[in-house]
Design a protein around this motif. Structure first.
Motif, PDB file in Angstrom:
ATOM      1  N   GLU A 173      48.897  10.360  21.685  1.00 16.44           N
ATOM      2  CA  GLU A 173      50.078   9.507  21.676  1.00 16.44           C
ATOM      3  C   GLU A 173      50.612   9.434  20.253  1.00 16.44           C
ATOM      4  O   GLU A 173      49.854   9.421  19.288  1.00 16.44           O
ATOM      5  CB  GLU A 173      49.745   8.118  22.207  1.00 16.44           C
ATOM      6  CG  GLU A 173      49.466   8.126  23.700  1.00 16.44           C
ATOM      7  CD  GLU A 173      49.209   6.728  24.250  1.00 16.44           C
ATOM      8  OE1 GLU A 173      48.695   5.888  23.493  1.00 16.44           O
ATOM      9  OE2 GLU A 173      49.521   6.482  25.429  1.00 16.44           O
ATOM     10  N   ASP A 205      55.819   6.056  24.712  1.00 20.31           N
ATOM     11  CA  ASP A 205      55.949   7.037  25.786  1.00 20.31           C
ATOM     12  C   ASP A 205      56.169   8.441  25.255  1.00 20.31           C
ATOM     13  O   ASP A 205      56.767   9.271  25.918  1.00 20.31           O
ATOM     14  CB  ASP A 205      57.105   6.647  26.709  1.00 20.31           C
ATOM     15  CG  ASP A 205      56.730   5.494  27.623  1.00 20.31           C
ATOM     16  OD1 ASP A 205      55.517   5.332  27.877  1.00 20.31           O
ATOM     17  OD2 ASP A 205      57.623   4.768  28.053  1.00 20.31           O
ATOM     18  N   ILE A 231      54.342  11.925  23.292  1.00 22.04           N
ATOM     19  CA  ILE A 231      53.108  12.642  22.984  1.00 22.04           C
ATOM     20  C   ILE A 231      53.398  13.610  21.849  1.00 22.04           C
ATOM     21  O   ILE A 231      54.410  14.314  21.860  1.00 22.04           O
ATOM     22  CB  ILE A 231      52.598  13.422  24.220  1.00 22.04           C
ATOM     23  CG1 ILE A 231      52.162  12.445  25.322  1.00 22.04           C
ATOM     24  CG2 ILE A 231      51.441  14.346  23.854  1.00 22.04           C
ATOM     25  CD1 ILE A 231      50.953  11.587  24.992  1.00 22.04           C
ATOM     26  N   LYS A 265      56.388  11.521  27.209  1.00 18.37           N
ATOM     27  CA  LYS A 265      55.100  11.637  27.894  1.00 18.37           C
ATOM     28  C   LYS A 265      55.188  12.398  29.223  1.00 18.37           C
ATOM     29  O   LYS A 265      54.389  13.306  29.473  1.00 18.37           O
ATOM     30  CB  LYS A 265      54.504  10.240  28.099  1.00 18.37           C
ATOM     31  CG  LYS A 265      53.056  10.263  28.558  1.00 18.37           C
ATOM     32  CD  LYS A 265      52.462   8.864  28.620  1.00 18.37           C
ATOM     33  CE  LYS A 265      52.179   8.314  27.247  1.00 18.37           C
ATOM     34  NZ  LYS A 265      51.499   6.999  27.305  1.00 18.37           N
TER      35      LYS A 265
END
Length: 980
Positions: free
Chosen positions: A265, A296, A298, A365
């Motif tokens: 994350e 949200d 990555i 994400k």
């Protein structure tokens, strides 16, 4: 001394040392004598006078002159001096030994060094000198070396310390530069002036690495700071330059790179990437707090493993160095990277949609895990290692799928389905709240977190939003188009009855005979509307008849009600309308369907019992009565509940809307020429009445349709909304049935302001323009809407007649003069005219002017009590040529076919409102061509509004166009244009 261009001269470049700025060049032209020797006669040359000497300058000279101009003290002063000061004050304060501005000094130095490096590169073959102390530019000639020199850095580790020194070679021969009065004239990169030659270096060396050795043999590094020195200073040198070492080892390493893709994350702030790590523990990063806004996302980070070493993909250096401390010395591992192979791996990721830049890529994400699920296997086959930060959630990576089935039952569609995350099967209904709330993470039985694919939020959002039931999902039949879309998109397998299949595939509506008791004829498009009413009735759908005004919604509805009577309707139908239209409905029913038994359920002394309804076919009432008597009326099961001018329930939270929704009936129908007046929410309220649940809950509709359509101008959402409501709305424009109507001709008449009027207008405009634009700058356009509306209103009033804004105004109005002139012409030629204004004040001014000219008129505004009497007077009295009408009061329910001229005195955003006014005359029964005149005051806000109408009203052309939405959508540039 002036240099003459009529005699030989030469451009030269002279090096000197500035008190604060260090070594600089200055450009000169020098007169040449008959022996081709440089004389003492010279003058400065700059960009300002260079063209005078163009005959002896080439392109390089021009470049050099520009660069040299930029490093002179005047140019530096102009660029960097912020506060007002003299040149001497600026340099004295900036370079004060105790209080000087160190940061500014560094900025200036970098600025100078960049340009000095460019100058030195261009000086080859040019006349270059050192300036004498008396300012003589040609004191001593120097030359730029033809080739670049090399530097070798030496380190000798002894028992007590390490000696460090460089050696310089030129053309293979060692240059003795120490204690030779050598100077570094440029530091970034180094340029060395030695023995009248300027030397640059093959591998660009920072001058600071050579500076200490101009007057020193070596630098001694004590043993107690040795390790830190080796890691911070020696390692970068080994990486970039040739180094000769004694007392420690420099070891060359070569391996094939193995790609490693790590995902985690996105943290709040990322650390500087480690250039090198000797093992995986050093390569790991400390867990960090994530920014809420990045929760949200990555981040993918690409590293390459070379044997036991790891290097970040963000580093583009051919060689990377790591220092290993041994028991008695050090080993410098000099790793040769395979950049071509690294680029191959980067291209492989890019070809699959992951662009790695500076060693990393950031994806939302859902996209990130969708990408991983698609490509993880292929990447592993290519040799990639996929790593997940174990300090965070344990995410599921694997195959993901969904299967959905839909079966028709008696009154519903039943929905069932299964979602698969690897080995786990989850009931489809379990994802309902996740999809509706856009919660992307789903916890699997083993504790792993599965990321719901992004496309599911689009594909199944409406299915979950429109479905009902807690334990089982069900859809109402009127969601047939949604079911079809899911089936056509291979998103669900569908089983339904032959009747419903036939409905889904129908191309034409079945023709139905007119009832025997219907007196009159229907035009072809009206007959098609009558057939359509039967069509929605047969499938128990609610319908919206939304034809343009004047096309006969009333007669089509009456024909359908007559058919219900003749085919055994078991109960009465209820027709709800504005009070002013009850007389119209009664008159039309008596004309076309005289057999219908009609009860007028209105008045203070009405009989408040539902038992009486069984004696009637049709009950006429008003919205106000339903609001008062809803507790009584909801006890009766009507055959139809029909709403005329159904925009009356546009506010879904009003008492009227709530009361209407409580009524019970077998069928529901709404009639309106304007399904949307103020907001897209108007549409939700009306469609939810005829087909409950069709557009989901009010909150869902606001979030998924209203805001995207009105605020974001989302064309996809607009089309989707149309697709959902299309089966239940029949809308025909006059243009579609043009052969059924007489011709309509429209004119725009521009009116010039009087001198007094123009003065009043400009004064007001200036006041509001300054006030509004200042407010926009301070608070933004959104918080300036009320002030904007206030200002526009004032300007519109003055554009009509300044007396509307200022009762003491005594002069004339240009528009009023033009209106009266054309009215007189129309009346004298024996025509009738409707004059519409949005302002009652404006009508009062026109009224007084007509009285003065003894022109008779009918009058109608919101306060008029004898509305129908005024209409009939105008329709029947040939000596009554003018009808003054306020746009709001005359917007619905008027049939004024006696007029063949329509004057619209003041424009506003919504052309649909103006079209309604014209439709009072241009409707069925009109035998003459209708002429429409729109009066626009020249050089006023009205002209700007006219220009902006077509540009701004594109929310939903067919059904949705709102004044409020347009005001909200105005940009600062639009507002400036309106007030210019």
């Amino acid at each position: 001394m002036k240099v003459y261009t009529t005699q030989p001269f030469q451009v030269i470049y002279s090096l000197f040392e500035h008190e604060y700025l260090g070594y600089l060049f200055e450009s000169f032209v020098v007169q040449v004598n008959s022996k081709k020797q440089l004389t003492l006669q010279h003058q400065n040359i700059s960009s300002k006078n260079a063209d005078e000497f163009a005959s002896r300058l080439d392109k390089t000279d021009y470049k050099l002159i520009v660069l040299i101009d930029e490093i002179q003290q005047d140019a530096v002063f102009k660029k960097f001096a912020v506060k007002k000061s003299t040149l001497s004050e600026f340099f004295f304060k900036t370079y004060d030994p105790l209080k000087g501005d160190k940061a500014l000094q560094e900025n200036i130095s970098h600025y100078i060094q960049v340009r000095m490096a460019k100058i030195l590169e261009l000086l080859k073959g040019k006349y270059t000198f050192i300036m004498g102390k008396d300012g003589e530019p040609t004191w001593k000639r120097i030359h730029v070396a033809e080739e670049r020199a090399t530097v070798l850095f030496h380190f000798r580790r002894n028992d007590d310390n390490t000696h460090y020194f460089p050696t310089i070679k030129y053309q293979g021969e060692k240059l003795e530069f120490q204690y030779q009065n050598a100077v570094l004239v440029c530091m970034e990169p180094a340029w060395l002036l030695l023995n009248d030659n300027l030397y640059s270096f093959e591998k660009q060396v920072d001058g600071k690495k050579l500076q200490p050795f101009l007057n020193k043999k070596f630098i001694m590094v004590p043993r107690n700071v040795e390790e830190s020195y080796y890691r911070k200073f020696v390692a970068p040198l080994v990486e970039q330059f040739d180094v000769h070492a004694k007392g420690f080892e420099i070891k060359t390493e070569r391996y094939a790179p193995q790609p490693q893709l790590q995902f985690s994350e996105l943290p709040l702030s990322e650390p500087s990437p480690a250039l090198f790590a000797t093992n995986s523990r050093e390569a790991e990063e400390e867990p960090e707090l994530r920014a809420p806004s990045d929760a949200d996302k990555i981040v993918f980070k690409l590293h390459f493993n070379y044997g036991d070493f790891t290097v970040g993909a963000q580093e583009s250096k051919k060689i990377s160095v790591n220092v290993e401390k041994t028991p008695d010395s050090y080993v410098f591992h000099r790793l040769h990277r395979d950049l071509d192979q690294e680029k191959f791996f980067l291209k492989e990721l890019a070809s699959r949609g992951l662009e790695i830049r500076n060693g990393k890529a950031v994806l939302d994400k859902p996209n990130a895990f969708g990408w991983l699920n698609n490509y993880a296997k292929a990447l592993e086959e290519l040799g990639f290692t996929l790593l997940q930060n174990q300090s965070e959630k344990n995410y599921f990576i694997g195959e993901t799928s969904v299967t959905v089935g839909i079966n028709e039952t008696n009154d519903w569609f039943d929905i069932y389905g299964t979602v698969r995350f690897g080995p786990y099967e989850i009931p489809f209904i379990k994802l309902r709240n996740h999809i509706l709330t856009k919660q992307r993470e789903y916890k699997l039985p083993n504790g792993q977190i599965a990321i719901i694919p992004e496309e599911w939020f689009t594909q199944y959002l409406e299915l979950f939003a429109f479905s009902e039931g807690d334990d089982e999902l069900k859809l109402r039949k009127h969601h047939l188009s949604l079911v079809s879309d899911l089936q056509n998109g291979n998103l669900a397998s569908v089983t339904m009855s032959r009747k419903l299949e036939k409905l889904r595939e129908f191309e034409t509506v079945e023709d139905k005979p007119l009832p025997a008791g219907f007196k009159g004829e229907l035009r072809p498009y009206q007959k098609a509307g009558y057939n359509w009413l039967h069509f929605v009735q047969e499938f128990h759908f609610g319908g919206c008849l939304a034809d343009d005004m004047g096309l006969g919604k009333t007669v089509q509805t009456l024909a359908m009600l007559q058919h219900r009577k003749e085919n055994g309707a078991q109960s009465a139908s209820l027709l709800v309308m504005p009070t002013s239209l009850i007389y119209n409905w009664l008159a039309e029913a008596q004309k076309f369907t005289p057999q219908l038994r009609i009860l007028t359920y209105t008045g203070t002394y009405r009989n408040k019992t539902v038992s009486q309804f069984k004696h009637y076919d049709l009950v006429l009432t008003s919205y106000g009565i339903v609001r008062l008597d809803h507790e009584i009326l909801k006890r009766y099961m009507f055959d139809y509940v029909i709403l005329d001018e159904s925009q009356a329930i546009k506010n879904p939270n009003s008492n009227t809307s709530n009361s209407i929704r409580e009524l019970n009936s077998k069928h529901r129908l709404i009639l309106t020429g304007t399904p949307v007046e103020n907001s897209t929410l108007d549409l939700w309220s009306q469609m939810s009445f005829i087909n409950p649940g069709l557009l989901g809950t009010q909150n869902f509709f606001k979030k998924e349709f209203l805001r995207p359509i009105e605020k974001l101008k989302d064309e996809h959402k607009t089309k989707r909304l149309h697709a959902l409501i299309k089966p239940f709305i029949l809308r025909r424009h006059k243009s579609q049935v043009a052969t059924e109507l007489p011709e309509k001709i429209e004119h725009v008449t521009y009116c010039k302001m009087t001198e007094e009027q123009e003065h009043a207008y400009e004064e007001t405009k200036s006041y509001y323009r300054n006030k509004i634009l200042k407010n926009i700058e301070e608070h933004g356009a959104a918080k300036s809407q009320f002030m904007l509306l206030q200002g526009l209103m004032k300007l519109r009033q003055i554009a009509n007649h300044p007396r509307m804004a200022d009762p003491t105004y005594e002069a004339e109005s240009g528009k009023l003069g033009e209106v009266l002139r054309l009215t007189k012409t129309v009346v004298n030629e024996g025509h009738k005219v409707l004059i519409f204004s949005q302002f009652v004040k404006h009508l009062d001014i026109v009224r007084a002017a007509l009285d003065e000219r003894k022109i008779t008129y009918a009058y109608l505004d919101g306060s008029t009590k004898d509305r129908q009497a005024q209409v009939e007077r105008f329709q029947k009295d040939p000596n009554l040529p003018v009808f003054l009408i306020s746009l709001k009061a005359g917007g619905v329910g008027l049939n004024l076919t006696a007029a063949d001229y329509v004057f619209i005195l003041d424009p506003w955003w919504n052309p649909a409102v103006e079209a309604q006014a014209v439709d009072r005359a241009h409707r069925i029964g009109q035998q003459n061509t209708v002429f429409t005149y729109k009066f626009i005051t020249k050089n006023s806000v009205e002209e700007k509004i006219l220009a902006l109408q077509s540009k701004k009203l594109q929310l939903v052309t067919e059904l949705i166009s709102t004044d409020e939405a347009v005001i909200k959508s105005l940009t600062k540039e639009d507002i400036e244009s309106l007030l210019s």
